[in-house]
Design a protein around this motif. Structure first.
Motif, PDB file in Angstrom:
ATOM      1  N   THR A 178      23.498  73.957 -21.642  1.00 16.73           N
ATOM      2  CA  THR A 178      24.591  73.888 -20.682  1.00 16.73           C
ATOM      3  C   THR A 178      25.102  72.457 -20.589  1.00 16.73           C
ATOM      4  OG1 THR A 178      23.556  75.656 -19.408  1.00 16.73           O
ATOM      5  CG2 THR A 178      25.245  74.334 -18.287  1.00 16.73           C
ATOM      6  N   PRO A 179      26.411  72.241 -20.777  1.00 20.99           N
ATOM      7  CA  PRO A 179      26.942  70.875 -20.653  1.00 20.99           C
ATOM      8  C   PRO A 179      26.590  70.264 -19.302  1.00 20.99           C
ATOM      9  CG  PRO A 179      28.600  72.347 -21.577  1.00 20.99           C
ATOM     10  CD  PRO A 179      27.457  73.217 -21.123  1.00 20.99           C
ATOM     11  N   GLY A 180      26.028  69.048 -19.331  1.00 24.71           N
ATOM     12  CA  GLY A 180      25.642  68.376 -18.102  1.00 24.71           C
ATOM     13  C   GLY A 180      24.373  68.901 -17.465  1.00 24.71           C
ATOM     14  N   GLY A 181      23.697  69.841 -18.119  1.00 22.39           N
ATOM     15  CA  GLY A 181      22.485  70.435 -17.562  1.00 22.39           C
ATOM     16  C   GLY A 181      21.272  69.544 -17.731  1.00 22.39           C
ATOM     17  N   ARG A 182      20.160  70.013 -17.187  1.00 14.71           N
ATOM     18  CA  ARG A 182      18.912  69.248 -17.243  1.00 14.71           C
ATOM     19  C   ARG A 182      18.343  69.218 -18.657  1.00 14.71           C
ATOM     20  NH1 ARG A 182      16.597  72.686 -12.284  1.00 14.71           N
ATOM     21  NH2 ARG A 182      17.786  74.204 -13.522  1.00 14.71           N
ATOM     22  N   ASP A 183      17.776  68.082 -19.021  1.00 15.02           N
ATOM     23  CA  ASP A 183      17.146  67.845 -20.323  1.00 15.02           C
ATOM     24  C   ASP A 183      15.835  67.128 -20.015  1.00 15.02           C
ATOM     25  OD1 ASP A 183      16.458  67.299 -22.930  1.00 15.02           O
ATOM     26  OD2 ASP A 183      18.182  66.015 -23.346  1.00 15.02           O
ATOM     27  N   ILE A 184      14.738  67.881 -19.907  1.00 15.04           N
ATOM     28  CA  ILE A 184      13.535  67.365 -19.241  1.00 15.04           C
ATOM     29  C   ILE A 184      12.241  67.807 -19.925  1.00 15.04           C
ATOM     30  CG2 ILE A 184      14.649  67.267 -16.957  1.00 15.04           C
ATOM     31  CD1 ILE A 184      13.242  69.937 -16.304  1.00 15.04           C
ATOM     32  N   HIS A 185      11.172  67.130 -19.555  1.00 16.88           N
ATOM     33  CA  HIS A 185       9.823  67.631 -19.769  1.00 16.88           C
ATOM     34  C   HIS A 185       9.376  68.316 -18.486  1.00 16.88           C
ATOM     35  CE1 HIS A 185       8.785  64.519 -23.134  1.00 16.88           C
ATOM     36  NE2 HIS A 185       9.330  65.617 -23.635  1.00 16.88           N
ATOM     37  N   ALA A 186       8.706  69.455 -18.632  1.00 18.97           N
ATOM     38  CA  ALA A 186       8.233  70.199 -17.466  1.00 18.97           C
ATOM     39  C   ALA A 186       6.966  70.964 -17.831  1.00 18.97           C
ATOM     40  CB  ALA A 186       9.300  71.169 -16.966  1.00 18.97           C
ATOM     41  N   PHE A 187       6.138  71.196 -16.821  1.00 16.21           N
ATOM     42  CA  PHE A 187       4.963  72.046 -17.005  1.00 16.21           C
ATOM     43  C   PHE A 187       5.394  73.507 -17.119  1.00 16.21           C
ATOM     44  CE2 PHE A 187       2.901  68.505 -14.582  1.00 16.21           C
ATOM     45  CZ  PHE A 187       1.998  68.125 -15.563  1.00 16.21           C
ATOM     46  N   HIS A 188       4.679  74.266 -17.972  1.00 11.86           N
ATOM     47  CA  HIS A 188       5.005  75.690 -18.125  1.00 11.86           C
ATOM     48  C   HIS A 188       3.766  76.591 -18.115  1.00 11.86           C
ATOM     49  CE1 HIS A 188       3.806  75.672 -22.422  1.00 11.86           C
ATOM     50  NE2 HIS A 188       4.416  74.505 -22.502  1.00 11.86           N
ATOM     51  N   GLY A 189       2.570  76.032 -17.941  1.00 12.39           N
ATOM     52  CA  GLY A 189       1.386  76.877 -17.904  1.00 12.39           C
ATOM     53  C   GLY A 189       0.140  76.095 -17.556  1.00 12.39           C
ATOM     54  N   TRP A 190      -0.917  76.825 -17.247  1.00 11.98           N
ATOM     55  CA  TRP A 190      -2.203  76.213 -16.928  1.00 11.98           C
ATOM     56  C   TRP A 190      -3.319  77.077 -17.490  1.00 11.98           C
ATOM     57  CZ3 TRP A 190      -0.087  79.807 -13.789  1.00 11.98           C
ATOM     58  CH2 TRP A 190      -0.951  80.770 -13.230  1.00 11.98           C
ATOM     59  N   SER A 200       6.352  80.509 -14.292  1.00 13.63           N
ATOM     60  CA  SER A 200       7.530  81.297 -14.663  1.00 13.63           C
ATOM     61  C   SER A 200       8.853  80.691 -14.215  1.00 13.63           C
ATOM     62  CB  SER A 200       7.404  82.714 -14.088  1.00 13.63           C
ATOM     63  OG  SER A 200       7.268  82.658 -12.684  1.00 13.63           O
ATOM     64  N   ARG A 201       8.797  79.651 -13.366  1.00 18.63           N
ATOM     65  CA  ARG A 201      10.060  79.073 -12.914  1.00 18.63           C
ATOM     66  C   ARG A 201       9.895  77.572 -12.733  1.00 18.63           C
ATOM     67  NH1 ARG A 201      10.122  78.728  -7.116  1.00 18.63           N
ATOM     68  NH2 ARG A 201       8.150  79.474  -6.244  1.00 18.63           N
ATOM     69  N   LEU A 202      11.017  76.884 -12.829  1.00 17.75           N
ATOM     70  CA  LEU A 202      11.021  75.445 -12.661  1.00 17.75           C
ATOM     71  C   LEU A 202      11.062  75.105 -11.179  1.00 17.75           C
ATOM     72  CD1 LEU A 202      11.232  72.732 -14.241  1.00 17.75           C
ATOM     73  CD2 LEU A 202      13.703  72.869 -13.854  1.00 17.75           C
ATOM     74  N   THR A 203      10.204  74.180 -10.771  1.00 16.46           N
ATOM     75  CA  THR A 203      10.206  73.689  -9.401  1.00 16.46           C
ATOM     76  C   THR A 203      10.190  72.158  -9.444  1.00 16.46           C
ATOM     77  OG1 THR A 203       7.798  73.543  -9.136  1.00 16.46           O
ATOM     78  CG2 THR A 203       8.833  75.690  -8.703  1.00 16.46           C
ATOM     79  N   GLU A 204      10.388  71.552  -8.275  1.00 12.75           N
ATOM     80  CA  GLU A 204      10.290  70.092  -8.214  1.00 12.75           C
ATOM     81  C   GLU A 204       8.902  69.643  -8.639  1.00 12.75           C
ATOM     82  OE1 GLU A 204      10.691  66.466  -4.901  1.00 12.75           O
ATOM     83  OE2 GLU A 204      11.370  68.504  -4.422  1.00 12.75           O
ATOM     84  N   ALA A 205       7.880  70.398  -8.258  1.00 11.21           N
ATOM     85  CA  ALA A 205       6.506  70.027  -8.589  1.00 11.21           C
ATOM     86  C   ALA A 205       6.230  70.118 -10.084  1.00 11.21           C
ATOM     87  CB  ALA A 205       5.527  70.913  -7.829  1.00 11.21           C
ATOM     88  N   THR A 206       6.832  71.090 -10.774  1.00  7.14           N
ATOM     89  CA  THR A 206       6.534  71.276 -12.195  1.00  7.14           C
ATOM     90  C   THR A 206       7.413  70.422 -13.099  1.00  7.14           C
ATOM     91  OG1 THR A 206       8.038  73.179 -12.373  1.00  7.14           O
ATOM     92  CG2 THR A 206       5.740  73.642 -11.821  1.00  7.14           C
ATOM     93  N   THR A 207       8.378  69.715 -12.533  1.00  2.00           N
ATOM     94  CA  THR A 207       9.253  68.835 -13.317  1.00  2.00           C
ATOM     95  C   THR A 207       8.569  67.494 -13.528  1.00  2.00           C
ATOM     96  OG1 THR A 207      11.218  69.889 -12.386  1.00  2.00           O
ATOM     97  CG2 THR A 207      11.507  67.732 -13.429  1.00  2.00           C
ATOM     98  N   LEU A 208       8.364  67.115 -14.769  1.00  2.90           N
ATOM     99  CA  LEU A 208       7.718  65.845 -15.091  1.00  2.90           C
ATOM    100  C   LEU A 208       8.716  64.685 -15.158  1.00  2.90           C
ATOM    101  CD1 LEU A 208       5.121  66.947 -17.779  1.00  2.90           C
ATOM    102  CD2 LEU A 208       4.601  65.565 -15.761  1.00  2.90           C
ATOM    103  N   THR A 209       9.855  64.876 -15.785  1.00  7.50           N
ATOM    104  CA  THR A 209      10.819  63.798 -15.970  1.00  7.50           C
ATOM    105  C   THR A 209      11.280  63.246 -14.621  1.00  7.50           C
ATOM    106  OG1 THR A 209      11.560  64.726 -18.071  1.00  7.50           O
ATOM    107  CG2 THR A 209      13.054  63.180 -16.969  1.00  7.50           C
ATOM    108  N   ALA A 210      11.229  61.924 -14.502  1.00  4.69           N
ATOM    109  CA  ALA A 210      11.625  61.279 -13.248  1.00  4.69           C
ATOM    110  C   ALA A 210      13.127  61.425 -13.024  1.00  4.69           C
ATOM    111  CB  ALA A 210      11.239  59.804 -13.278  1.00  4.69           C
ATOM    112  N   GLN A 211      13.515  61.522 -11.775  1.00  7.29           N
ATOM    113  CA  GLN A 211      14.926  61.638 -11.428  1.00  7.29           C
ATOM    114  C   GLN A 211      15.687  60.374 -11.838  1.00  7.29           C
ATOM    115  OE1 GLN A 211      15.480  62.645  -7.300  1.00  7.29           O
ATOM    116  NE2 GLN A 211      14.417  64.592  -7.480  1.00  7.29           N
ATOM    117  N   ARG A 212      16.941  60.597 -12.233  1.00  6.86           N
ATOM    118  CA  ARG A 212      17.865  59.514 -12.599  1.00  6.86           C
ATOM    119  C   ARG A 212      17.336  58.667 -13.755  1.00  6.86           C
ATOM    120  NH1 ARG A 212      17.769  60.017  -7.203  1.00  6.86           N
ATOM    121  NH2 ARG A 212      16.210  58.372  -6.959  1.00  6.86           N
ATOM    122  N   GLN A 213      16.531  59.292 -14.614  1.00  9.86           N
ATOM    123  CA  GLN A 213      16.055  58.616 -15.814  1.00  9.86           C
ATOM    124  C   GLN A 213      16.784  59.176 -17.028  1.00  9.86           C
ATOM    125  OE1 GLN A 213      14.038  56.108 -16.473  1.00  9.86           O
ATOM    126  NE2 GLN A 213      13.482  55.699 -14.334  1.00  9.86           N
TER     127      GLN A 213
END
Length: 288
Positions: free
Chosen positions: A131-143, A206-219
């Motif tokens: 998605t143009p302008g969308g998030r491009d991140i590292h995130a947790f997806h399992g444990w 199964s879903r992205l949350t603030e807690a599961t997002t690794l990439t720091a904001q505004r980076q």
């Protein structure tokens, strides 16, 4: 107790594309390609989405629904039909497995799987694209908390026949291979005083949350992570491959980490630190 931050799923080197964050906020970690396996991207579904189609579109046809996939870690019971007794499992070998051994990773320790994700949507032609302008991140997806460790280096089927449901796992059919290992999830997650025993020993977020997002904001770089301050070397512990203090910056909410460019398994010993256990508990329960 040790935590292993484990990089898994599509990335620039394996697959060449991100895994998707769908418009409803749900995640699907796309397994890397593997010509030695029987599972195909076209056999996978995520809700109403055909993952074979998603893979074909995001890779511009390099991989399709007929391409074989290395489903590992295997965390999602409903992905395919299962034999009785199935539990989540994860295989490792080579230098990455030697690192886990050298770090003393074993029963009771916890893998937190992360990967590269981007927001995706269909364009006017019905093609899945970032998605143009969308998030491009590292995130947790399992444990996965380790319940048992199987040494499969001999290549003998007798090493895993007591676990017949492992027959579909890609690490059981590799033949003799030094330090080929499978980690099997515990029945339930055990974080004393932090989480109910009804939570499975392994599963997908199964879903992205603030807690599961690794990439720091505004980076601008997804490889810069926001973490609690107890991850930093100044806390008296260290995350493997990240002992250089110059990689760590103190922030108002914790620390930022400039992660190494490559590497699969990053290990930190949290002992019985209540702050760390609470963080793991909140991370998992926020996304299941």
């Amino acid at each position: 107790m040790k935590l292993v931050l484990s990089r898994k799923g599509f990335d620039q080197g394996s697959g060449g594309a991100p895994s998707p964050i769908f418009e409803d906020g749900s995640l699907f970690s796309i397994p890397i390609p593997d010509g030695r396996t029987r599972q195909r991207y076209g056999d996978m579904r995520h809700g109403l989405h055909d993952i074979g189609e998603v893979v074909s579109h995001l890779t511009k046809g390099r991989y399709t629904g007929r391409s074989p996939a290395h489903v590992d870690p295997d965390l999602h019971k409903e992905r395919i039909d299962r034999r009785d007794g199935w539990r989540p499992a994860f295989g490792q070998t080579g230098a990455a497995q030697r690192h886990l051994e050298n770090q003393g990773v074993g029963t009771g320790d916890i893998f937190l799987f992360f990967g590269w994700f981007r927001d995706v949507s269909r364009n006017v032609d019905g093609i899945w694209r970032p998605t143009p302008g969308g998030r491009d991140i590292h995130a947790f997806h399992g444990w996965m908390q380790i319940g048992e460790v199987l040494d499969l280096s001999s290549g003998r089927a007798t090493d895993w026949l007591h676990y017949p449901w492992l027959c579909d796992h890609p690490h059981v059919s590799r033949g003799a291979e030094p330090n080929n290992t499978i980690y099997i999830a515990s029945e339930t997650l055990a974080l004393p005083g932090c989480i109910a025993s009804a939570v499975a020993g392994g599963g997908r977020m199964s879903r992205l949350t603030e807690a599961t997002t690794l990439t720091a904001q505004r980076q601008p770089k997804k490889s810069v992570w926001s973490l609690p301050d107890w991850f930093a070397p100044d806390s008296g512990r260290s995350l493997s491959y990240h002992v250089d203090h110059n990689r760590w910056t103190t922030t108002e909410t914790g620390v930022n980490l400039k992660t190494v460019g490559r590497g699969q398994e990053f290990v930190i010993d949290i002992g019985d630190d209540k702050r760390a256990l609470d963080w793991v508990s909140a991370l998992i329960t926020s996304a299941i």
